[in-house]
Design an enzyme around this catalytic site. Sequence first.
Site, PDB file in Angstrom:
ATOM      1  N   ILE A  50      -3.716  -0.264  -4.902  1.00 13.25           N
ATOM      2  CA  ILE A  50      -2.405  -0.226  -5.554  1.00 13.25           C
ATOM      3  C   ILE A  50      -2.346  -1.225  -6.714  1.00 13.25           C
ATOM      4  CG2 ILE A  50       0.054  -0.694  -5.135  1.00 13.25           C
ATOM      5  CD1 ILE A  50      -0.498   0.325  -2.204  1.00 13.25           C
ATOM      6  N   SER A 174       6.202  -2.865   3.007  1.00 10.37           N
ATOM      7  CA  SER A 174       5.831  -1.574   3.594  1.00 10.37           C
ATOM      8  C   SER A 174       7.006  -1.054   4.406  1.00 10.37           C
ATOM      9  CB  SER A 174       4.618  -1.749   4.509  1.00 10.37           C
ATOM     10  OG  SER A 174       4.457  -0.611   5.316  1.00 10.37           O
ATOM     11  N   TYR A 198       0.693  -7.623  10.865  1.00 12.37           N
ATOM     12  CA  TYR A 198       0.886  -6.905   9.594  1.00 12.37           C
ATOM     13  C   TYR A 198       2.357  -6.500   9.416  1.00 12.37           C
ATOM     14  CZ  TYR A 198       0.365  -3.531   5.824  1.00 12.37           C
ATOM     15  OH  TYR A 198       0.499  -2.861   4.628  1.00 12.37           O
TER      16      TYR A 198
HETATM   17  N1  LIG Z   1      -2.017   1.628   1.239  1.00  9.40           N
HETATM   18  C1  LIG Z   1      -0.853   1.827   1.835  1.00  9.40           C
HETATM   19  O1  LIG Z   1      -0.591   2.907   2.400  1.00  9.40           O
HETATM   20  C2  LIG Z   1       0.188   0.751   1.813  1.00  9.40           C
HETATM   21  C3  LIG Z   1       1.447   1.059   2.361  1.00  9.40           C
HETATM   22  C4  LIG Z   1       2.421   0.079   2.326  1.00  9.40           C
HETATM   23  C5  LIG Z   1       2.173  -1.150   1.763  1.00  9.40           C
HETATM   24  N2  LIG Z   1       0.934  -1.430   1.255  1.00  9.40           N
HETATM   25  C6  LIG Z   1       0.721  -2.761   0.652  1.00  9.40           C
HETATM   26  O2  LIG Z   1       0.183  -2.611  -0.628  1.00  9.40           O
HETATM   27  C7  LIG Z   1      -0.533  -3.796  -0.990  1.00  9.40           C
HETATM   28  C8  LIG Z   1      -1.862  -3.425  -1.609  1.00  9.40           C
HETATM   29  O3  LIG Z   1      -2.667  -2.811  -0.621  1.00  9.40           O
HETATM   30  P1  LIG Z   1      -3.690  -1.633  -0.918  1.00  9.40           P
HETATM   31  O4  LIG Z   1      -3.254  -0.479  -0.116  1.00  9.40           O
HETATM   32  O5  LIG Z   1      -3.902  -1.473  -2.364  1.00  9.40           O
HETATM   33  O6  LIG Z   1      -4.989  -2.216  -0.181  1.00  9.40           O
HETATM   34  P2  LIG Z   1      -6.411  -2.676  -0.770  1.00  9.40           P
HETATM   35  O7  LIG Z   1      -7.022  -1.585  -1.555  1.00  9.40           O
HETATM   36  O8  LIG Z   1      -7.138  -3.195   0.425  1.00  9.40           O
HETATM   37  O9  LIG Z   1      -6.050  -3.865  -1.757  1.00  9.40           O
HETATM   38  C9  LIG Z   1      -5.705  -5.127  -1.266  1.00  9.40           C
HETATM   39  C10 LIG Z   1      -5.958  -6.141  -2.355  1.00  9.40           C
HETATM   40  O10 LIG Z   1      -5.588  -7.427  -1.858  1.00  9.40           O
HETATM   41  C11 LIG Z   1      -6.675  -8.303  -2.098  1.00  9.40           C
HETATM   42  N3  LIG Z   1      -6.740  -9.408  -1.148  1.00  9.40           N
HETATM   43  C12 LIG Z   1      -6.975  -9.373   0.180  1.00  9.40           C
HETATM   44  N4  LIG Z   1      -7.046 -10.610   0.679  1.00  9.40           N
HETATM   45  C13 LIG Z   1      -6.843 -11.469  -0.375  1.00  9.40           C
HETATM   46  C14 LIG Z   1      -6.831 -12.869  -0.516  1.00  9.40           C
HETATM   47  N5  LIG Z   1      -7.061 -13.683   0.531  1.00  9.40           N
HETATM   48  N6  LIG Z   1      -6.593 -13.395  -1.722  1.00  9.40           N
HETATM   49  C15 LIG Z   1      -6.388 -12.611  -2.794  1.00  9.40           C
HETATM   50  N7  LIG Z   1      -6.413 -11.266  -2.741  1.00  9.40           N
HETATM   51  C16 LIG Z   1      -6.657 -10.711  -1.533  1.00  9.40           C
HETATM   52  C17 LIG Z   1      -7.916  -7.431  -1.967  1.00  9.40           C
HETATM   53  O11 LIG Z   1      -9.045  -8.079  -2.540  1.00  9.40           O
HETATM   54  P3  LIG Z   1     -10.543  -7.708  -2.060  1.00  9.40           P
HETATM   55  O12 LIG Z   1     -10.898  -6.420  -2.754  1.00  9.40           O
HETATM   56  O13 LIG Z   1     -11.358  -8.873  -2.521  1.00  9.40           O
HETATM   57  O14 LIG Z   1     -10.497  -7.556  -0.581  1.00  9.40           O
HETATM   58  C18 LIG Z   1      -7.445  -6.207  -2.729  1.00  9.40           C
HETATM   59  O15 LIG Z   1      -7.550  -6.420  -4.108  1.00  9.40           O
HETATM   60  C19 LIG Z   1      -0.654  -4.611   0.303  1.00  9.40           C
HETATM   61  O16 LIG Z   1       0.294  -5.657   0.265  1.00  9.40           O
HETATM   62  C20 LIG Z   1      -0.298  -3.620   1.393  1.00  9.40           C
HETATM   63  O17 LIG Z   1       0.269  -4.259   2.505  1.00  9.40           O
HETATM   64  C21 LIG Z   1      -0.068  -0.499   1.254  1.00  9.40           C
END
Ligand SMILES: NC(=O)c1ccc[n+]([C@@H]2O[C@H](COP(=O)([O-])OP(=O)(O)OC[C@H]3O[C@@H](n4cnc5c(N)ncnc54)[C@H](OP(=O)(O)O)[C@@H]3O)[C@@H](O)[C@H]2O)c1
Length: 327
Positions: A50, A174, A198
């Site tokens: 995202i 979320s 989470y």
């Molecule tokens: N996907 C869904 O369906 C969904 C639904 C609701 C909410 N969300 C929220 O959307 C947001 C983005 O998630 P996503 O779905 O895009 O997941 P993602 O692809 O796993 O992206 C997560 C990002 O956060 C980074 N991250 C993790 N730990 C970190 C740390 N200690 N310091 C700095 N950066 C860190 C990751 O870096 P690395 O690549 O280095 O791990 C990655 O760039 C999250 O807050 C998630 O809770 C997602």
Amino acid sequence: MIMYFLFITILLMFTFLWFRYIYKYFKNNCTCAVSLVGKVVIITGANSGIGYHAALEIAAKGGRVILACRNEDKGLAARDRIITATGNSNVVYKHLDLSSLDSVRRFANDVIATEDRLDVLINNAGMYGSRGKYTEDGILEGFQVNHFGHFLLTLLLLELLKKSKPSRIINVSSILHYYGSIRTENINKIVTNDLFTYINSKLCNVLFSVEFARRFQGSGVVCNSLHPGMLDTEISAQANFFVKWVFKLACWVCYRTIEEGVQTIIHLAVSKECENISGKFYMDCTPRYLLPNARNPFVASSLWDLSEDLVGYKTYANMSQAVKITD
Ligand SMILES: NC(=O)c1ccc[n+]([C@@H]2O[C@H](COP(=O)([O-])OP(=O)(O)OC[C@H]3O[C@@H](n4cnc5c(N)ncnc54)[C@H](OP(=O)(O)O)[C@@H]3O)[C@@H](O)[C@H]2O)c1
């Protein structure tokens, strides 16, 4: 018995298919044709999922984009891809590891020293599956990455945001926060399972936004939270088989592309109508009803106080300034 299971399975399949068909009509794209030239936007966790797609859209609108990522290789690769895709060379990578408060402070000091302004802070980075691990700061990792790290980052950058007003803070939460329940006295003490960590950390994102709006009303800085949709990203990579399977199913039933999912972030970041809205929770570019667990003023205020204690940063009673209480 077999006929019974067959009947239930077929019924579920039709229900999911029907929901998937209906759900696409709730989709809402951000239609604001706003230029971000001259604006500075920080996005945490911008190297994938995202965060990456939000950074791509912001860069396409001409803004200066700071990709705040923990992995240098991934951050630089994302920067290069964004510059190639958008032709906007004003995209930079800066190191930020939210699981270390020291890293958060160093990142914020760097931004304060090098940037004249900050128009939008997008607290997007997130993790699932910390398995009860504590960070070097003595905080449960899942809570620190998803909430406490962003809390400190926001307070450290607040003066810059105020200086650049009207400015915006966007917390990526979320829909799962609906199932959360926060008891501040227990939040960092009880090692719950990954799913509850989470869900409750995502509830913290909403409560943080609600409380920020109350404390900094009239400051020129607004703060909102959102659900981006169920998007098939890397977020479930550390989850067990069952959670992964349910997540994939939910992504299929509530189908959105990641590009569609980031529309609510873009809407909150650029739309004129959101300039003065604060403390709300958005889905599909629309403000949604908050359940009592996410708007209880006592819980929101206690969470704020606890967050200040845990990250060692305090806001003055008159709310106009923030002051560091420990290093
Ligand atoms: N996907 C869904 O369906 C969904 C639904 C609701 C909410 N969300 C929220 O959307 C947001 C983005 O998630 P996503 O779905 O895009 O997941 P993602 O692809 O796993 O992206 C997560 C990002 O956060 C980074 N991250 C993790 N730990 C970190 C740390 N200690 N310091 C700095 N950066 C860190 C990751 O870096 P690395 O690549 O280095 O791990 C990655 O760039 C999250 O807050 C998630 O809770 C997602």
